[in-house]
Design a protein around this motif. Structure first.
Motif, PDB file in Angstrom:
ATOM      1  N   HIS A   1     186.694 -11.304 131.628  1.00 51.41           N
ATOM      2  CA  HIS A   1     185.972 -12.321 132.378  1.00 51.41           C
ATOM      3  C   HIS A   1     185.225 -11.756 133.595  1.00 51.41           C
ATOM      4  CE1 HIS A   1     187.835 -15.355 129.907  1.00 51.41           C
ATOM      5  NE2 HIS A   1     189.022 -14.893 130.206  1.00 51.41           N
ATOM      6  N   LYS A   2     185.569 -10.540 134.014  1.00 53.47           N
ATOM      7  CA  LYS A   2     184.915 -10.046 135.231  1.00 53.47           C
ATOM      8  C   LYS A   2     184.511  -8.580 135.183  1.00 53.47           C
ATOM      9  CE  LYS A   2     189.039  -8.677 137.862  1.00 53.47           C
ATOM     10  NZ  LYS A   2     189.813  -8.866 139.112  1.00 53.47           N
ATOM     11  N   ASP A   3     185.190  -7.765 134.360  1.00 53.34           N
ATOM     12  CA  ASP A   3     184.894  -6.333 134.399  1.00 53.34           C
ATOM     13  C   ASP A   3     183.566  -6.015 133.709  1.00 53.34           C
ATOM     14  OD1 ASP A   3     186.994  -5.028 135.889  1.00 53.34           O
ATOM     15  OD2 ASP A   3     188.354  -5.766 134.351  1.00 53.34           O
ATOM     16  N   GLN A   4     182.996  -4.896 134.128  1.00 52.10           N
ATOM     17  CA  GLN A   4     181.642  -4.553 133.704  1.00 52.10           C
ATOM     18  C   GLN A   4     181.616  -3.251 132.917  1.00 52.10           C
ATOM     19  OE1 GLN A   4     179.072  -4.571 137.128  1.00 52.10           O
ATOM     20  NE2 GLN A   4     179.823  -6.559 137.835  1.00 52.10           N
ATOM     21  N   ILE A   5     180.534  -3.070 132.206  1.00 48.39           N
ATOM     22  CA  ILE A   5     180.360  -1.885 131.360  1.00 48.39           C
ATOM     23  C   ILE A   5     179.944  -0.686 132.216  1.00 48.39           C
ATOM     24  CG2 ILE A   5     179.059  -0.898 129.438  1.00 48.39           C
ATOM     25  CD1 ILE A   5     178.633  -3.801 128.446  1.00 48.39           C
ATOM     26  N   LEU A   6     180.662   0.438 132.027  1.00 46.60           N
ATOM     27  CA  LEU A   6     180.333   1.683 132.727  1.00 46.60           C
ATOM     28  C   LEU A   6     179.574   2.657 131.831  1.00 46.60           C
ATOM     29  CD1 LEU A   6     183.684   2.548 134.565  1.00 46.60           C
ATOM     30  CD2 LEU A   6     181.572   1.723 135.600  1.00 46.60           C
ATOM     31  N   ALA A   7     179.924   2.659 130.556  1.00 46.42           N
ATOM     32  CA  ALA A   7     179.297   3.610 129.634  1.00 46.42           C
ATOM     33  C   ALA A   7     179.312   3.027 128.230  1.00 46.42           C
ATOM     34  CB  ALA A   7     180.031   4.949 129.659  1.00 46.42           C
ATOM     35  N   MET A   8     178.322   3.432 127.434  1.00 45.98           N
ATOM     36  CA  MET A   8     178.207   2.956 126.063  1.00 45.98           C
ATOM     37  C   MET A   8     177.991   4.168 125.164  1.00 45.98           C
ATOM     38  SD  MET A   8     175.471  -0.082 126.958  1.00 45.98           S
ATOM     39  CE  MET A   8     175.916  -1.215 125.643  1.00 45.98           C
ATOM     40  N   GLY A   9     178.766   4.230 124.089  1.00 46.91           N
ATOM     41  CA  GLY A   9     178.600   5.317 123.135  1.00 46.91           C
ATOM     42  C   GLY A   9     178.588   4.762 121.728  1.00 46.91           C
ATOM     43  N   ALA A  10     177.810   5.369 120.853  1.00 50.84           N
ATOM     44  CA  ALA A  10     177.723   4.866 119.481  1.00 50.84           C
ATOM     45  C   ALA A  10     177.218   5.961 118.552  1.00 50.84           C
ATOM     46  CB  ALA A  10     176.792   3.658 119.414  1.00 50.84           C
ATOM     47  N   VAL A  11     177.540   5.780 117.268  1.00 52.91           N
ATOM     48  CA  VAL A  11     177.055   6.697 116.242  1.00 52.91           C
ATOM     49  C   VAL A  11     176.811   5.884 114.978  1.00 52.91           C
ATOM     50  CG1 VAL A  11     179.398   7.291 115.464  1.00 52.91           C
ATOM     51  CG2 VAL A  11     177.518   8.899 115.069  1.00 52.91           C
ATOM     52  N   LYS A  12     175.833   6.301 114.192  1.00 53.21           N
ATOM     53  CA  LYS A  12     175.484   5.573 112.974  1.00 53.21           C
ATOM     54  C   LYS A  12     176.244   6.119 111.762  1.00 53.21           C
ATOM     55  CE  LYS A  12     172.040   2.743 114.253  1.00 53.21           C
ATOM     56  NZ  LYS A  12     170.651   3.125 113.996  1.00 53.21           N
ATOM     57  N   ILE A  13     176.596   5.196 110.866  1.00 49.33           N
ATOM     58  CA  ILE A  13     177.127   5.571 109.550  1.00 49.33           C
ATOM     59  C   ILE A  13     176.230   4.929 108.497  1.00 49.33           C
ATOM     60  CG2 ILE A  13     179.003   5.224 107.888  1.00 49.33           C
ATOM     61  CD1 ILE A  13     180.991   5.530 110.075  1.00 49.33           C
ATOM     62  N   GLU A  14     175.658   5.761 107.663  1.00 49.18           N
ATOM     63  CA  GLU A  14     174.817   5.283 106.566  1.00 49.18           C
ATOM     64  C   GLU A  14     175.180   6.055 105.306  1.00 49.18           C
ATOM     65  OE1 GLU A  14     170.952   4.400 109.458  1.00 49.18           O
ATOM     66  OE2 GLU A  14     170.804   5.821 107.785  1.00 49.18           O
ATOM     67  N   HIS A  15     175.231   5.336 104.192  1.00 46.60           N
ATOM     68  CA  HIS A  15     175.531   5.960 102.905  1.00 46.60           C
ATOM     69  C   HIS A  15     176.818   6.780 102.971  1.00 46.60           C
ATOM     70  CE1 HIS A  15     171.611   4.534 101.832  1.00 46.60           C
ATOM     71  NE2 HIS A  15     171.031   5.303 102.743  1.00 46.60           N
ATOM     72  N   ASN A  16     177.809   6.179 103.636  1.00 44.01           N
ATOM     73  CA  ASN A  16     179.148   6.763 103.671  1.00 44.01           C
ATOM     74  C   ASN A  16     179.205   8.108 104.399  1.00 44.01           C
ATOM     75  OD1 ASN A  16     181.805   6.075 102.956  1.00 44.01           O
ATOM     76  ND2 ASN A  16     181.822   7.552 101.279  1.00 44.01           N
ATOM     77  N   ARG A  17     178.336   8.270 105.378  1.00 46.09           N
ATOM     78  CA  ARG A  17     178.309   9.537 106.110  1.00 46.09           C
ATOM     79  C   ARG A  17     177.978   9.285 107.578  1.00 46.09           C
ATOM     80  NH1 ARG A  17     174.510  13.725 107.029  1.00 46.09           N
ATOM     81  NH2 ARG A  17     172.856  12.524 106.031  1.00 46.09           N
ATOM     82  N   VAL A  18     178.688   9.988 108.470  1.00 43.55           N
ATOM     83  CA  VAL A  18     178.377   9.902 109.904  1.00 43.55           C
ATOM     84  C   VAL A  18     177.112  10.711 110.172  1.00 43.55           C
ATOM     85  CG1 VAL A  18     179.158  10.458 112.231  1.00 43.55           C
ATOM     86  CG2 VAL A  18     180.811   9.648 110.533  1.00 43.55           C
ATOM     87  N   HIS A  19     176.162  10.083 110.838  1.00 42.85           N
ATOM     88  CA  HIS A  19     174.900  10.764 111.150  1.00 42.85           C
ATOM     89  C   HIS A  19     174.956  11.267 112.594  1.00 42.85           C
ATOM     90  CE1 HIS A  19     172.304   9.734 107.597  1.00 42.85           C
ATOM     91  NE2 HIS A  19     173.368   8.983 107.392  1.00 42.85           N
TER      92      HIS A  19
END
Length: 241
Positions: free
Chosen positions: A54-72
């Motif tokens: 309800h109050k805390d904020q985002i410090l960092a965002m990380g992400a990676v894509k998976i397509e066709h059953n493989r991490v890109h």
């Protein structure tokens, strides 16, 4: 000028026009019967100032894509968010981020916009994703007047459903990502507790779950959602015995 520059400039010039949903991608997977092999996923993780949705904020965002059953690995996303929250000391201690580093981060509107542009039309995946989904949804509502349209999958649920046969006899289902990583001997060289590193480790675990699901004849996104729903109902039923 790119779309991101256009959006942030537009919001900066006219804060009253915080309605950008028509400029951001809509998910096509909400009711889709897409095969798992053809579904595109974004595995993500957020670092936040605390655990209060309800109050805390985002410090960092990380992400990676998976397509066709493989991490890109060539499609990774990572950025810091310049949180406006004052009490950062404990959070930065946990995440290893200094206040100076956070001060160099993107403003929240720009960060969110870039994140959704990276996600595109994908299914969002995380570990204990309900927390990240809630924080993300609140930030989008407050900053962008934008309701997050994505389908979310929780790898904690999938691991509980599909990897129970990997547990040693008598061992209870692990609760944490670290526990699964140790059990399955996933890449211990990944530097943990950074958003992008946690996203990558979650992606490794997610792929194992997907492969096990397909081995059990769960081959479409709809079938996967049904499996999760059924498992949830079963657990709820068992809790009343």
């Amino acid at each position: 000028m790119g779309l991101i520059d256009s959006l942030t400039g537009w919001l900066r010039n006219d804060p009253a026009k915080k309605q950008i949903s028509h400029l951001l991608p809509d998910s096509q997977y909400q009711s889709s019967d897409t095969s798992l092999d053809q579904t595109h996923f974004t595995v993500f993780d957020l670092e936040t100032t605390g655990l209060n949705i309800h109050k805390d904020q985002i410090l960092a965002m990380g992400a990676v894509k998976i397509e066709h059953n493989r991490v890109h690995l060539d499609q990774q996303f990572e950025l810091l968010v310049n949180s406006q929250q004052r009490a950062l000391s404990e959070a930065t201690l946990v995440h290893g981020l200094s206040p100076g580093e956070i001060a160099t981060g993107h403003n929240p509107v720009e960060a969110l916009t870039q994140f959704f542009q990276f996600c595109g039309d994908t299914v969002l995946v995380g570990y204990h994703v309900e927390f990240d989904r809630a924080v993300l949804g609140r930030a989008c509502k407050n900053l962008l007047n934008y309701k997050v349209p994505f389908l979310f999958l929780d790898v904690a649920d999938l691991a509980r459903i599909f990897l129970k046969d990997r547990l040693p006899s008598g061992q209870r289902t692990p609760k944490g990502l670290d526990d699964w990583a140790t059990l399955l001997q996933l890449d211990s060289g990944i530097e943990r507790h950074h958003a992008s590193a946690d996203a990558l480790l979650t992606a490794e675990l997610f792929l194992i779950c997907l492969n096990q699901a397909k081995a059990q004849q769960v081959t479409t996104l709809t079938e996967l959602k049904q499996k999760i729903t059924l498992s949830g109902k079963l657990l709820q039923s068992q809790s009343h015995i």
